[in-house]
Write a protein that holds these residues in place. Sequence first.
Motif, PDB file in Angstrom:
ATOM      1  N   UNK A 580       0.809  -1.212   0.000  1.00  0.00           N
ATOM      2  CA  UNK A 580       0.000   0.000   0.000  1.00  0.00           C
ATOM      3  C   UNK A 580       0.842   1.262   0.000  1.00  0.00           C
ATOM      4  N   UNK A 581       1.930   1.265   0.799  1.00  0.00           N
ATOM      5  CA  UNK A 581       2.810   2.428   0.817  1.00  0.00           C
ATOM      6  C   UNK A 581       3.461   2.647  -0.545  1.00  0.00           C
ATOM      7  N   UNK A 582       3.894   1.555  -1.168  1.00  0.00           N
ATOM      8  CA  UNK A 582       4.489   1.684  -2.501  1.00  0.00           C
ATOM      9  C   UNK A 582       3.467   2.187  -3.512  1.00  0.00           C
ATOM     10  N   UNK A 583       2.244   1.669  -3.427  1.00  0.00           N
ATOM     11  CA  UNK A 583       1.195   2.149  -4.334  1.00  0.00           C
ATOM     12  C   UNK A 583       0.906   3.621  -4.097  1.00  0.00           C
ATOM     13  N   UNK A 584       0.899   4.031  -2.820  1.00  0.00           N
ATOM     14  CA  UNK A 584       0.681   5.443  -2.530  1.00  0.00           C
ATOM     15  C   UNK A 584       1.757   6.327  -3.122  1.00  0.00           C
ATOM     16  N   UNK A 585       3.015   5.902  -2.990  1.00  0.00           N
ATOM     17  CA  UNK A 585       4.109   6.675  -3.581  1.00  0.00           C
ATOM     18  C   UNK A 585       3.998   6.739  -5.097  1.00  0.00           C
ATOM     19  N   UNK A 586       3.623   5.621  -5.717  1.00  0.00           N
ATOM     20  CA  UNK A 586       3.484   5.614  -7.175  1.00  0.00           C
ATOM     21  C   UNK A 586       2.349   6.534  -7.629  1.00  0.00           C
ATOM     22  N   UNK A 587       1.227   6.485  -6.923  1.00  0.00           N
ATOM     23  CA  UNK A 587       0.113   7.360  -7.282  1.00  0.00           C
ATOM     24  C   UNK A 587       0.489   8.828  -7.096  1.00  0.00           C
ATOM     25  N   UNK A 589       3.546  10.112  -7.237  1.00  0.00           N
ATOM     26  CA  UNK A 589       4.486  10.472  -8.293  1.00  0.00           C
ATOM     27  C   UNK A 589       3.764  10.664  -9.625  1.00  0.00           C
ATOM     28  N   UNK A 590       2.804   9.769  -9.919  1.00  0.00           N
ATOM     29  CA  UNK A 590       2.037   9.911 -11.160  1.00  0.00           C
ATOM     30  C   UNK A 590       1.231  11.204 -11.156  1.00  0.00           C
ATOM     31  N   UNK A 591       0.586  11.516 -10.028  1.00  0.00           N
ATOM     32  CA  UNK A 591      -0.165  12.768  -9.938  1.00  0.00           C
ATOM     33  C   UNK A 591       0.727  13.992 -10.064  1.00  0.00           C
ATOM     34  N   UNK A 592       1.928  13.921  -9.492  1.00  0.00           N
ATOM     35  CA  UNK A 592       2.864  15.038  -9.589  1.00  0.00           C
ATOM     36  C   UNK A 592       3.298  15.263 -11.037  1.00  0.00           C
ATOM     37  N   UNK A 593       3.620  14.166 -11.740  1.00  0.00           N
ATOM     38  CA  UNK A 593       4.035  14.284 -13.144  1.00  0.00           C
ATOM     39  C   UNK A 593       2.894  14.837 -13.994  1.00  0.00           C
ATOM     40  N   UNK A 594       1.679  14.324 -13.760  1.00  0.00           N
ATOM     41  CA  UNK A 594       0.523  14.820 -14.528  1.00  0.00           C
ATOM     42  C   UNK A 594       0.282  16.300 -14.238  1.00  0.00           C
ATOM     43  N   UNK A 626      -0.501  23.799  -6.954  1.00  0.00           N
ATOM     44  CA  UNK A 626      -0.917  23.503  -5.586  1.00  0.00           C
ATOM     45  C   UNK A 626      -2.094  22.532  -5.555  1.00  0.00           C
ATOM     46  N   UNK A 627      -3.078  22.764  -6.412  1.00  0.00           N
ATOM     47  CA  UNK A 627      -4.257  21.893  -6.439  1.00  0.00           C
ATOM     48  C   UNK A 627      -3.865  20.481  -6.864  1.00  0.00           C
ATOM     49  N   UNK A 628      -3.051  20.379  -7.904  1.00  0.00           N
ATOM     50  CA  UNK A 628      -2.654  19.058  -8.393  1.00  0.00           C
ATOM     51  C   UNK A 628      -1.836  18.285  -7.376  1.00  0.00           C
ATOM     52  N   UNK A 629      -0.881  18.955  -6.762  1.00  0.00           N
ATOM     53  CA  UNK A 629      -0.058  18.264  -5.757  1.00  0.00           C
ATOM     54  C   UNK A 629      -0.900  17.885  -4.549  1.00  0.00           C
ATOM     55  N   UNK A 630      -1.832  18.741  -4.156  1.00  0.00           N
ATOM     56  CA  UNK A 630      -2.710  18.400  -3.037  1.00  0.00           C
ATOM     57  C   UNK A 630      -3.569  17.184  -3.333  1.00  0.00           C
ATOM     58  N   UNK A 631      -4.164  17.147  -4.540  1.00  0.00           N
ATOM     59  CA  UNK A 631      -4.975  15.981  -4.918  1.00  0.00           C
ATOM     60  C   UNK A 631      -4.103  14.721  -5.010  1.00  0.00           C
ATOM     61  N   UNK A 632      -2.913  14.863  -5.572  1.00  0.00           N
ATOM     62  CA  UNK A 632      -2.018  13.707  -5.654  1.00  0.00           C
ATOM     63  C   UNK A 632      -1.652  13.200  -4.266  1.00  0.00           C
ATOM     64  N   UNK A 633      -1.450  14.132  -3.325  1.00  0.00           N
ATOM     65  CA  UNK A 633      -1.149  13.712  -1.958  1.00  0.00           C
ATOM     66  C   UNK A 633      -2.312  12.978  -1.313  1.00  0.00           C
ATOM     67  N   UNK A 634      -3.530  13.491  -1.502  1.00  0.00           N
ATOM     68  CA  UNK A 634      -4.700  12.818  -0.938  1.00  0.00           C
ATOM     69  C   UNK A 634      -4.895  11.435  -1.553  1.00  0.00           C
ATOM     70  N   UNK A 635      -4.731  11.330  -2.876  1.00  0.00           N
ATOM     71  CA  UNK A 635      -4.869  10.025  -3.530  1.00  0.00           C
ATOM     72  C   UNK A 635      -3.790   9.067  -3.044  1.00  0.00           C
ATOM     73  N   UNK A 636      -2.570   9.575  -2.901  1.00  0.00           N
ATOM     74  CA  UNK A 636      -1.490   8.718  -2.412  1.00  0.00           C
ATOM     75  C   UNK A 636      -1.736   8.242  -0.995  1.00  0.00           C
TER      76      UNK A 636
END
Length: 873
Positions: A580-587, A589-594, A626-636
Amino acid sequence: MHFVGKLTAVTLVVLTGAMALTGSGPASAQQAPAQQAPQAAQPAQPAPQATQPAPAPAQQPQQTQPAQPAPPAQAAVESPVLDQATQQLAKAEGDLRRLAGRVESAKDDDALLAELKVQVDELSQQIIAASVATRPRLDEIKARLTELGDPPGAGAPPEQAIVTEERQHLLAERGAINAFTGTAENLSVEARKLANGITATRRALFSNTLLKHTEISAETLAVAVTTTIGETQALSRSVGSWLTFAWNYKRVPLLIAIFLSLCAALIFLAGSRRLFAPFLRHNGDEEEPNYFRKLSVAFWSTVIPTVSATAFAMSSYFFLNSFNVLRPDIAPILAITLAVVVVLLFITSLAQAVLSPSQSNWRLVRVSDRGARMLFISICAMAVVNVLDYLAGSISESLGSPVILTVAKSFVASIIIGLILMSMAWIRPMLRPDEPFGAPGRSWPRIVWISLLLMGALLVAIALGGYVGLARFIATQIIVTGAILVTMYIGILTGRSVSKQGAFAETRAGRYLERRFQLEQVGLDQIGLASGLGIYALVLLFFVPLILMQWGFKIADIESWTYRVLTEIRIGTITISLVGLLAGLLFFALGFVVTRWVQRWIDGNVMARSRVDAGVRNSIRTGIGYVGVGLAGLIGLSAAGIDLSSLALVAGALSLGVGFGLQNIVSNFVSGLILLVERPFKVGDWIVSGTTEGFVRRISVRATEIETFQHQSIMMPNSLLINASVGNWTHRNKLGRSEITVTVTYASDPRRVIELLQDIAAAHPMVLKNPAPSVGFTAFGDERMTFELRIYVADVLTAGNVRNDIRITIYERFRDEGIGSPFPLKIEDTTPEEEAPAEAEPSLGAEPEPPAEAEEAPETAPRSIAKRGSRGG
């Protein structure tokens, strides 16, 4: 359907009252409705706990029906969540009963017990999951009952019928869920007991196998010799008949299988030689390879041939078995033969790589040439004896030979291995640091000598005592487990060597990457660190399971442990999932790149074509970030399994603290988090904020420690650094500009002054050529002209020393050129004849400049000086 439910409820009430009247007791009367609740929810698959003998008398239904008003509602309750969970629990109960029967019939099969243990553990997880699935609905029921409140008491006005009906329905459903939870807990306990029983059975099997005592006598050995002759004849007949049958009736499949096996062998051999040739080949021109090169060659020359041989053995057996060439009595013999060949190749390759008897310059251990040869022969001899023992035992088992034959073979093999270990204690392989490899050598250190003697004597004593199984197990662990541990140690040393700073750049891969991608030393070191970590992971993932399997564990056990480690690491009541932690980091990172891609696309394609103002573009781009990184953090966080309600608790605690007057502490705390995330400055930067200037030494969540040039530590609250302007001399890089102010008399040639200053700056080795130094004619003074020399240095922290050197050079060059005094003079009434000699005196002045970590004292001159210039001069 509703009528059928009511009829069922009435029947249950009648049965309950009848049992109460026939002496079932109050406990039984209270337990029956709870046990019947799952039946009402799922009548097609009743739980076993709900099966109660129905009492025959039913002569008083009138008395029991009004006494129990709740059970009809409980029996008639309809809950989709409970229905689905009940079906899952019923299926799990059936599977558990079936597994219990299989465990009972497989008490002597350790491999099958290991597989059943894994299935029981999975079933236990399913039972718990079924129980957990009802908890949200139970929470909803409790919340709704709280909203409805208690029923009106005596004398109170009655409530509406719909409210009463809803309360009764909720109470019934709550009772049914509670009963279901109790049933699930009981079933989970049964599953846990079954799993523990399997573990105890396997432990007893292992102990009985190792500690089984056999009487060893001359008569027993004579019988074993006679039986060996008969077994040899039977093996010859079996192999001969199989070859005859395969050649006469399965010639084409046999030839095809042999051809495919040889092709696979050639592919593995050629592929490994081509891909890993640098790791398998000893170059003759390397007279004295470095230790990293030795480790690398030793590790890969052991692992790669072993893996290739394993793949070849598996493919050979697969092809022969797929074409139906093997017979049931020949298949296990061929399988164990291929396995022992792979093990023997692994041990001999490892001994050759570590000892290198013929090439002392590639030897990993400092032993003499004669000692290396003797050790290599001893290790190979023990390996041959051990694998032949296992091969002979498998042949005896396949042919159905008496057990005494296997015991006798293992007895002889254990005695031979013990004697070889004792003989190794008398080898003299040790060398002094200054002795060549051809020296005679010295004895082992005392602890090694005693260990070899004790292990050999203990092995012989155990075998002579009749514990042949234990002796065989110890001999195998000494050889195979010892070889695996040595290979692991070599692999760890290899990873440590390649991850050292500057080590990867010396390897062939490092030199290739440097040429191909123009990598610098920092990038190569990072790749080396990643390579070292990869080697660590490879060593652990490949060799740790081998050691566990050598010590009696099965593949199913290792898979179960691996699954638990990756999915549920329990620390108290907290469960951590590495997956789960690895999946969170991947999500994340994917959200950050997007997010970054969306920022560039909107800024470069939408707003640029629309000619939006630069300030508006920057604001929109920052907001999207800010919005994208925040959403990526919540998803992760959600993917990692972290409960977001904990964040609400933190926010609530902060709000409470602010409400109690902790505004400054909370402000500094939040400011510290912003500084740590945004990183406007980092530890080691040279910053200026108000009257405070110095180096950042530590950034905490409350304050930032700044060390001034006088080595004074100042704790500055983070909120001040957030709300005030902060200058950072080393934010992106340490490149900086410095200015030196020079004043000369009007008698000097300005062009010559500019030329000299440019030459002086260009001649200094620490002044950058790009950006190039420049000289500005900045002002006409009352008595002097002012020039400013602007230079760039790679490290602004060294600017003070550079300015000092340049000032000295300016003074010397101006003195040699005869340029007038650069100091401002005090004007006095003098005659032209008195002024001329005074102007001819060379003198130079420049504004004092503090060094990187200390302020300079103001410069003095024999004449009156008016200090002026910029801060950087």
